[in-house]
Design a protein around this motif. Structure first.
Motif, PDB file in Angstrom:
ATOM      1  N   ALA A   1      77.223  -0.498 -42.968  1.00 45.46           N
ATOM      2  CA  ALA A   1      77.215  -1.416 -42.514  1.00 45.46           C
ATOM      3  C   ALA A   1      75.857  -0.501 -41.035  1.00 45.46           C
ATOM      4  CB  ALA A   1      77.669  -3.120 -41.553  1.00 45.46           C
ATOM      5  N   SER A   2      76.694   0.147 -40.402  1.00 45.11           N
ATOM      6  CA  SER A   2      75.942   0.750 -39.419  1.00 45.11           C
ATOM      7  C   SER A   2      75.437   1.772 -39.880  1.00 45.11           C
ATOM      8  CB  SER A   2      77.140   1.713 -38.724  1.00 45.11           C
ATOM      9  OG  SER A   2      78.302   1.000 -37.895  1.00 45.11           O
ATOM     10  N   ALA A   3      75.459   1.886 -40.672  1.00 45.92           N
ATOM     11  CA  ALA A   3      74.155   3.584 -41.876  1.00 45.92           C
ATOM     12  C   ALA A   3      73.043   2.620 -42.372  1.00 45.92           C
ATOM     13  CB  ALA A   3      74.699   3.899 -43.342  1.00 45.92           C
ATOM     14  N   LEU A   4      73.608   1.014 -42.562  1.00 47.69           N
ATOM     15  CA  LEU A   4      72.315   0.509 -42.876  1.00 47.69           C
ATOM     16  C   LEU A   4      71.047   0.115 -41.935  1.00 47.69           C
ATOM     17  CD1 LEU A   4      72.154  -0.034 -45.941  1.00 47.69           C
ATOM     18  CD2 LEU A   4      72.584  -3.035 -45.353  1.00 47.69           C
ATOM     19  N   GLN A   5      71.840  -0.295 -40.595  1.00 44.96           N
ATOM     20  CA  GLN A   5      71.484   0.142 -39.583  1.00 44.96           C
ATOM     21  C   GLN A   5      70.701   0.394 -39.057  1.00 44.96           C
ATOM     22  OE1 GLN A   5      72.422  -3.335 -37.533  1.00 44.96           O
ATOM     23  NE2 GLN A   5      71.559  -3.530 -36.558  1.00 44.96           N
ATOM     24  N   ALA A   6      71.079   1.814 -38.817  1.00 45.13           N
ATOM     25  CA  ALA A   6      70.176   2.967 -38.147  1.00 45.13           C
ATOM     26  C   ALA A   6      69.372   3.208 -39.050  1.00 45.13           C
ATOM     27  CB  ALA A   6      71.266   3.476 -38.437  1.00 45.13           C
ATOM     28  N   SER A   7      68.860   3.388 -40.902  1.00 45.70           N
ATOM     29  CA  SER A   7      68.713   3.511 -41.747  1.00 45.70           C
ATOM     30  C   SER A   7      67.132   2.267 -41.450  1.00 45.70           C
ATOM     31  CB  SER A   7      68.615   3.808 -43.069  1.00 45.70           C
ATOM     32  OG  SER A   7      69.353   2.707 -43.749  1.00 45.70           O
ATOM     33  N   ILE A   8      67.437   0.980 -41.739  1.00 44.27           N
ATOM     34  CA  ILE A   8      66.441  -0.105 -41.458  1.00 44.27           C
ATOM     35  C   ILE A   8      66.718  -0.907 -40.978  1.00 44.27           C
ATOM     36  CG2 ILE A   8      66.246   0.540 -44.476  1.00 44.27           C
ATOM     37  CD1 ILE A   8      68.569  -1.601 -44.735  1.00 44.27           C
ATOM     38  N   GLY A   9      67.318  -1.046 -40.183  1.00 48.14           N
ATOM     39  CA  GLY A   9      66.899  -2.157 -38.845  1.00 48.14           C
ATOM     40  C   GLY A   9      68.226  -3.213 -39.360  1.00 48.14           C
ATOM     41  N   PHE A  10      68.937  -3.636 -39.712  1.00 50.89           N
ATOM     42  CA  PHE A  10      69.870  -4.934 -39.830  1.00 50.89           C
ATOM     43  C   PHE A  10      70.798  -3.906 -41.226  1.00 50.89           C
ATOM     44  CE2 PHE A  10      66.563  -5.334 -43.152  1.00 50.89           C
ATOM     45  CZ  PHE A  10      67.457  -5.567 -44.946  1.00 50.89           C
ATOM     46  N   GLY A  11      71.922  -4.763 -40.925  1.00 52.86           N
ATOM     47  CA  GLY A  11      72.641  -4.501 -42.172  1.00 52.86           C
ATOM     48  C   GLY A  11      74.112  -4.773 -41.189  1.00 52.86           C
ATOM     49  N   MET A  12      74.696  -4.631 -39.850  1.00 52.20           N
ATOM     50  CA  MET A  12      75.645  -5.235 -39.223  1.00 52.20           C
ATOM     51  C   MET A  12      76.042  -6.584 -39.516  1.00 52.20           C
ATOM     52  SD  MET A  12      77.884  -3.361 -37.487  1.00 52.20           S
ATOM     53  CE  MET A  12      77.309  -1.676 -36.918  1.00 52.20           C
ATOM     54  N   GLY A  13      74.919  -7.039 -39.863  1.00 51.52           N
ATOM     55  CA  GLY A  13      75.181  -8.856 -39.406  1.00 51.52           C
ATOM     56  C   GLY A  13      75.405  -8.675 -41.264  1.00 51.52           C
ATOM     57  N   MET A  14      74.490  -7.989 -41.845  1.00 49.08           N
ATOM     58  CA  MET A  14      74.538  -8.799 -43.549  1.00 49.08           C
ATOM     59  C   MET A  14      75.806  -8.216 -44.088  1.00 49.08           C
ATOM     60  SD  MET A  14      72.092 -10.176 -45.564  1.00 49.08           S
ATOM     61  CE  MET A  14      70.430  -9.386 -45.818  1.00 49.08           C
ATOM     62  N   LEU A  15      76.178  -7.252 -44.174  1.00 46.48           N
ATOM     63  CA  LEU A  15      77.232  -6.430 -44.829  1.00 46.48           C
ATOM     64  C   LEU A  15      78.512  -6.501 -43.625  1.00 46.48           C
ATOM     65  CD1 LEU A  15      77.855  -4.733 -47.034  1.00 46.48           C
ATOM     66  CD2 LEU A  15      77.114  -2.592 -45.784  1.00 46.48           C
ATOM     67  N   ALA A  16      79.037  -6.461 -42.593  1.00 49.32           N
ATOM     68  CA  ALA A  16      80.016  -6.672 -41.733  1.00 49.32           C
ATOM     69  C   ALA A  16      80.441  -7.393 -41.777  1.00 49.32           C
ATOM     70  CB  ALA A  16      79.716  -5.106 -40.599  1.00 49.32           C
TER      71      ALA A  16
END
Length: 123
Positions: A18-33
């Motif tokens: 999720a952190s990698a997603l967050q850093a690359s596209i701006g979201f991911g922590m809430g969506m994946l983690a």
């Protein structure tokens, strides 16, 4: 009582991805983690992920500071602050099981809308 080694590993993998997603596209922590953490140990929400997302955001800001659109950032914060407050109040009001079910429903709704081809239009 802490997490078992398997639960800790599952949360760690979800947070790293999720952190990698967050850093690359701006979201991911809430969506994946968040859904994974909610299923493993809802007591870790929302504080743990908010702190981790803050750290990832600061790291991205430092590394990409020359590309920051300050005008757009202001508008994003204008919407994010009330949304964060409303979300925190909702999380505080829901029981742990209700939170886990709500997170799962939101993710599944997003997947269903995406599968149907729906895309929000920028304003």
């Amino acid at each position: 009582m802490g997490l078992s080694l398997g639960s800790f590993a599952l949360v760690a993998v979800a947070v790293v991805l999720a952190s990698a997603l967050q850093a690359s596209i701006g979201f991911g922590m809430g969506m994946l983690a968040a859904p994974v953490v909610a299923l493993v140990d809802p007591a870790l929400l929302p504080g743990t992920l908010v702190m981790l997302a803050f750290v990832v955001t600061i790291m991205v800001v430092v590394s990409e500071r020359q590309h920051i659109d300050l005008g757009g950032t202001g508008w994003a914060l204008f919407g994010r602050v009330p949304g964060t407050i409303a979300g925190a109040l909702l999380v505080a009001a829901l029981p742990e099981r209700g939170l886990a079910l709500m997170l799962a429903a939101v993710v599944l709704t997003g997947v269903a809308l995406n599968s149907l081809g729906w895309q929000p239009r920028p304003v």
